[in-house]
Design an enzyme around this catalytic site. Structure first.
Site, PDB file in Angstrom:
ATOM      1  N   HIS A 198      -3.792  -2.164  -6.456  1.00 34.75           N
ATOM      2  CA  HIS A 198      -2.975  -1.007  -6.793  1.00 34.75           C
ATOM      3  C   HIS A 198      -3.869   0.092  -7.350  1.00 34.75           C
ATOM      4  O   HIS A 198      -4.375  -0.007  -8.469  1.00 34.75           O
ATOM      5  CB  HIS A 198      -1.906  -1.402  -7.812  1.00 34.75           C
ATOM      6  CG  HIS A 198      -0.960  -2.450  -7.310  1.00 34.75           C
ATOM      7  ND1 HIS A 198       0.030  -2.997  -8.098  1.00 34.75           N
ATOM      8  CD2 HIS A 198      -0.849  -3.039  -6.090  1.00 34.75           C
ATOM      9  CE1 HIS A 198       0.707  -3.885  -7.382  1.00 34.75           C
ATOM     10  NE2 HIS A 198       0.191  -3.936  -6.170  1.00 34.75           N
TER      11      HIS A 198
ATOM     12  N   LEU B 296       3.327  12.301   0.315  1.00 35.89           N
ATOM     13  CA  LEU B 296       3.884  13.469   0.994  1.00 35.89           C
ATOM     14  C   LEU B 296       2.846  14.550   1.251  1.00 35.89           C
ATOM     15  O   LEU B 296       3.101  15.495   2.000  1.00 35.89           O
ATOM     16  CB  LEU B 296       5.045  14.049   0.174  1.00 35.89           C
ATOM     17  CG  LEU B 296       6.349  13.244   0.257  1.00 35.89           C
ATOM     18  CD1 LEU B 296       7.293  13.638  -0.861  1.00 35.89           C
ATOM     19  CD2 LEU B 296       7.010  13.422   1.607  1.00 35.89           C
TER      20      LEU B 296
ATOM     21  N   GLY C  45       5.885  11.725  -4.522  1.00 32.45           N
ATOM     22  CA  GLY C  45       4.468  11.835  -4.813  1.00 32.45           C
ATOM     23  C   GLY C  45       3.767  12.687  -3.777  1.00 32.45           C
ATOM     24  O   GLY C  45       3.851  12.401  -2.578  1.00 32.45           O
ATOM     25  N   HIS C  46       3.089  13.735  -4.240  1.00 30.77           N
ATOM     26  CA  HIS C  46       2.402  14.667  -3.343  1.00 30.77           C
ATOM     27  C   HIS C  46       0.890  14.602  -3.546  1.00 30.77           C
ATOM     28  O   HIS C  46       0.189  15.567  -3.263  1.00 30.77           O
ATOM     29  CB  HIS C  46       2.899  16.091  -3.579  1.00 30.77           C
ATOM     30  CG  HIS C  46       4.357  16.281  -3.276  1.00 30.77           C
ATOM     31  ND1 HIS C  46       4.816  16.842  -2.113  1.00 30.77           N
ATOM     32  CD2 HIS C  46       5.464  15.945  -3.982  1.00 30.77           C
ATOM     33  CE1 HIS C  46       6.129  16.865  -2.117  1.00 30.77           C
ATOM     34  NE2 HIS C  46       6.552  16.336  -3.242  1.00 30.77           N
TER      35      HIS C  46
ATOM     36  N   ASP D 261       0.802  -1.231   0.000  1.00 33.52           N
ATOM     37  CA  ASP D 261       0.000   0.000   0.000  1.00 33.52           C
ATOM     38  C   ASP D 261       0.834   1.280   0.000  1.00 33.52           C
ATOM     39  O   ASP D 261       0.376   2.323   0.453  1.00 33.52           O
ATOM     40  CB  ASP D 261      -0.975   0.027   1.190  1.00 33.52           C
ATOM     41  CG  ASP D 261      -1.902  -1.171   1.222  1.00 33.52           C
ATOM     42  OD1 ASP D 261      -2.681  -1.329   0.267  1.00 33.52           O
ATOM     43  OD2 ASP D 261      -1.832  -1.965   2.172  1.00 33.52           O
TER      44      ASP D 261
END
Length: 417
Positions: free
Chosen positions: A48, A330, A400-401, A15
């Site tokens: 996913h 993030l 990744g934000h 995850d």
């Protein structure tokens, strides 16, 4: 990210954002010229989540490059569940993917997961009661375990109804006592044979040269399932999966065609775990947004906690090292703390002994150690990415934000940061 082919592995319990990472790699605007996504472990239990072009899909067996039109190769190390795969194809078609099954190539040596395996898996896990190992209830362990001692059904058997019928009958006879004692059932064998015959007519069952063919066309992305900390030999027994999650099999397939690989390890800035098993940094009641993960009947609760540098270092070691890190989520506040070590029976440790592969006694001891471990916590800096690169000794190359492609950013945080 150097190297023509990329292996994506999750350094936790799953995850961490493998699907979103693979989708970004496959998107034309990323410039990687991906010819195929190769699934190198697991089966229909994968989940996913990808959000792209206003569409959301939880990829199970199709590769996460499908929205970008990239074909999927289900390798010989995959456990293929045709009924679930057909249902996933219908879901993708409803999202605008034209003829999804035409994007699939299935290695004929891949084992089949059948409704018999699934019924047996659920019956066994139900019988364990409070001593459950943790399972998705998708028949993964039964598929792998049965094949160790029996002539198990494979994808190529879908093209040979007589052979498939014989194997399915033997499978059903083997599991009859276990399933009869439960309330789980499955379709008649003749009905399954007919469904699988129709399935085989709609997909391409291929030989061992398919990977080389894709590699000649462009870059290949290997998409792992679950997380390294659940690996069948390197996870914390018995709370593991019957699957080689670390990149051993992907590296071996690349070696067979004489091609190098670049391993991307994926993590969040906090720790998660779905279901039973040790979790030293767990924070009960921690409230973080988790739109795509929830408690399940067989998986159990979705658990959250502090980032764990000890477990991340262990995962990297048992992977044989990774070349770059992807740090996702993030945009989520996280916990602001990380475990830099543990106190176990009054002794402070900052690493787990990896031991030898295939030594389950060692893994049981690690399970006991983690069950007694008290984390030694340090406050994370405002930007945890350079800290992760320095602490783990691996450069961070992608962050990744958010959930979409536009939320991914190439970075260059060196291991010396």
């Amino acid at each position: 990210m150097s190297g023509p082919h990329i292996i994506v592995v999750d350094l936790g319990f799953g995850d961490a954002g493998k699907g979103a990472t693979v989708d970004w790699l496959c998107a034309p605007e990323s410039g990687f010229d991906v010819a195929a996504v190769v699934r190198f472990n697991g089966g229909a239990q994968a989940a996913h989540n990808v959000i792209a072009d206003g569409r959301h899909h939880t990829f199970a067996q199709f590769g996460s490059g499908t929205f970008a039109g990239v074909p999927t190769l289900l390798s010989r190390h995959m456990l293929v569940e045709p009924i679930a795969l057909a249902a996933e194809a219908r879901s993708l078609a409803a999202l605008g993917i034209r003829d999804p099954l035409s994007l699939l190539r299935i290695d004929g040596r891949a084992l089949l997961t059948t409704p018999v395996h699934i019924a047996a898996n659920r019956a066994r896990e139900d019988a364990r009661g409070s001593a459950r190992h943790g399972s998705c209830g998708r028949g993964i362990g039964e598929t792998a375990g049965y094949a160790l001692a029996h002539a198990a059904p494979t994808a190529s058997d879908c093209l040979r109804p007589t052979v498939l019928r014989r194997k399915l009958r033997a499978l059903a006879a083997f599991y009859a006592p276990l399933i009869a004692a439960s309330d789980h059932r499955y379709e008649p064998i003749d009905d399954l044979v007919e469904m699988y015959r129709e399935f085989a007519a709609a997909v391409s069952v291929v030989g061992d040269d398919q990977l080389a063919q894709f590699a000649r066309q462009g870059r290949v992305v290997f998409e792992g399932a679950q997380g390294v900390l659940l690996d069948e030999w390197r996870g914390f027994h018995p709370h593991t999966t019957w699957s080689t999650v670390e990149p051993r099999n992907a590296r071996a397939m690349l070696a067979e065609i004489g091609a190098p690989g670049y391993v991307l390890g994926v993590t969040r800035t906090y720790q998660t775990r779905h279901g039973a098993g040790p979790f030293p940094t767990e924070v009960p009641g921690l409230d973080l947004p988790e739109p795509h993960n929830a408690a399940g009947r067989y998986q159990g609760a979705f658990r959250l906690g502090h980032l764990d540098a000890v477990l991340l270092r262990y995962a990297i070691e048992v992977c044989g090292g990774v070349d770059g890190l992807v740090v996702n989520h993030l945009d989520v506040p996280g916990t602001r703390y990380a475990a830099t070590g543990y106190t176990v029976d009054g002794v402070t440790v900052d690493a787990l002994p990896a031991g030898r592969r295939r030594d389950l006694n060692h893994q049981r001891k690690l399970t006991g150690l983690l069950s007694r471990a008290e984390p030694v916590l340090a406050e994370l800096p405002a930007d945890p990415v350079p800290w992760l690169a320095g602490t783990l000794g691996v450069p961070v190359v992608l962050t990744g934000h958010g959930p979409g492609r536009r939320h991914r950013t190439r970075t260059a945080y060196s291991a010396a940061a």
